[in-house]
Design a protein around this motif. Sequence first.
Motif, short mmCIF file in Angstrom:
data_model
loop_
_atom_site.label_atom_id
_atom_site.label_comp_id
_atom_site.label_asym_id
_atom_site.label_seq_id
_atom_site.Cartn_x
_atom_site.Cartn_y
_atom_site.Cartn_z
N LEU A 22 46.05 30.84 49.74
CA LEU A 22 46.40 29.73 48.87
C LEU A 22 46.62 30.20 47.43
O LEU A 22 47.58 29.79 46.76
N CYS A 23 45.73 31.07 46.97
CA CYS A 23 45.85 31.57 45.60
C CYS A 23 47.13 32.40 45.43
O CYS A 23 47.83 32.28 44.42
N GLN A 38 39.79 27.48 38.49
CA GLN A 38 39.34 28.87 38.37
C GLN A 38 37.82 28.95 38.46
O GLN A 38 37.27 29.84 39.13
N ALA A 39 37.13 28.02 37.81
CA ALA A 39 35.67 28.00 37.88
C ALA A 39 35.19 27.76 39.30
O ALA A 39 34.21 28.37 39.76
N LEU A 40 35.89 26.88 40.01
CA LEU A 40 35.52 26.60 41.40
C LEU A 40 35.76 27.83 42.28
O LEU A 40 34.93 28.16 43.13
N LEU A 41 36.89 28.51 42.05
CA LEU A 41 37.17 29.73 42.81
C LEU A 41 36.09 30.78 42.57
O LEU A 41 35.64 31.45 43.50
N ALA A 67 45.28 41.72 43.06
CA ALA A 67 45.37 40.29 42.70
C ALA A 67 45.02 40.08 41.23
O ALA A 67 43.85 40.20 40.84
N GLU A 68 46.01 39.75 40.43
CA GLU A 68 45.76 39.53 39.01
C GLU A 68 45.00 38.23 38.76
O GLU A 68 44.41 38.05 37.70
N TRP A 69 45.01 37.32 39.73
CA TRP A 69 44.33 36.04 39.59
C TRP A 69 42.86 36.13 39.97
O TRP A 69 42.09 35.19 39.77
N ALA A 70 42.42 37.26 40.52
CA ALA A 70 41.06 37.37 41.04
C ALA A 70 40.02 37.13 39.95
O ALA A 70 40.20 37.57 38.81
N PRO A 71 38.95 36.44 40.26
CA PRO A 71 37.89 36.18 39.26
C PRO A 71 37.30 37.47 38.71
O PRO A 71 36.95 38.37 39.47
N SER A 72 37.17 37.54 37.40
CA SER A 72 36.67 38.76 36.76
C SER A 72 35.25 39.11 37.21
O SER A 72 34.94 40.27 37.47
N ARG A 92 42.83 50.21 41.23
CA ARG A 92 44.05 49.40 41.10
C ARG A 92 43.90 48.07 40.37
O ARG A 92 44.90 47.53 39.90
N SER A 93 42.72 47.53 40.27
CA SER A 93 42.59 46.17 39.76
C SER A 93 42.93 46.09 38.27
O SER A 93 42.30 46.74 37.43
N ALA A 94 43.91 45.22 37.96
CA ALA A 94 44.28 44.98 36.56
C ALA A 94 43.27 44.05 35.89
O ALA A 94 43.29 43.91 34.66
N VAL A 95 42.40 43.45 36.67
CA VAL A 95 41.39 42.55 36.11
C VAL A 95 40.34 43.34 35.34
O VAL A 95 39.78 42.87 34.35
N LEU A 96 40.05 44.57 35.77
CA LEU A 96 39.08 45.41 35.08
C LEU A 96 39.63 45.83 33.72
O LEU A 96 40.67 46.48 33.63
#
Length: 361
Positions: A22-23, A38-41, A67-72, A92-96
């Motif tokens: 879904l995301c 986002q808080a719920l995810l 996944a750039e949308w992944a919760p930090s 690989r994670s761009a969130v880091l």
Amino acid sequence: MKLARSREAGDRERLLTGIIDLCEEGQARGEPTHPDVQALLNSIFMTLVVEAEREIRHRLAERLADAEWAPSALINIMALDEIEIARPIIARSAVLQDHDLIRLLVQATLEHQIEIARRPRLRASVVEAIIDRDEPAVLTALASNETADISTDAMGKLVDRSREVVALRSPLARHPRLSEQLAEQLYLLVGRALQDALEARFHLDPVRMQAAVADAAKAAHHGTAEGQVAAVGMDEDREEMERSLIEKLDSAGQLRPGYLLRVLREGRLQLFVMALARLGKFESAQIRRAIDSGRPELLALACSSIGIDRSVFPTILEHVRQLNGGRPGGGEEGVRRAASAFGPFTPDIAGMAFRQAVGQA
């Protein structure tokens, strides 16, 4: 709701997969994620992932790494998981963010730190943090990272550190950010093969460079006979200290095969030789003969005799070659031959085969 109420591992994985789908669909349509959503995810993922089994976390890491949308918070937790799970996240994670990576350098294991040093396009602030921590195995991984933002000053620190950490020299000689000035410094530390490579790459004058090597050698050996005897004594003291360390570890039951990879990552080849000899009840001279040969299968037999796994040996061989001037030789064909040392026979048989073969090497 049925999946959410289930305690079955398969149902939990299907629920996680469905939420990820879904995301990803929302991201593909360019839909922004509302802060409440986002808080719920964050809450859902943290609850499910913490309770998930290892294999589920492993598969999840592979999906969330891109996944750039992944919760930090989730990504940071997964980056601290066991290394096989954390590896794709760290790589690989761009969130880091940079501050996340620097915190991981402090909190995580040596294996995690090595993965951080290998991360593509590593930024200068993280590079400086790695250099400040001065862990030989992590520095060596950084020197092998050709996409890292290593400044001239940082490269100079690595070249200077390579005086003690031999494993740094080969990757530094190939690094695209090595300057001609630093190449001349490194030239004085490396063997003939790397000297030839530096001469060709930077068009160094071989006559002038060999003269510099000779001058450096004279300076290193300059002094009175008493001073020279003292230097020999220091080498003997160091060897005796290392031998004593191995004996103490063995007596305490702490000398295990995993120790071999650790000392190689620290650039301590002689300690590796002593430890392998002690574990396999060999002579240190036999191990030295094996690693100086053109037959990596000899080293493989010694490793097989103490229970080292076939999958670990290529890493051991790579480190030994870096620390020992490319020996044992044999190239990739030698690696394939070495695999036969981990055949369907007992460690005792491998040990007997090693002793016989090394006597003929």
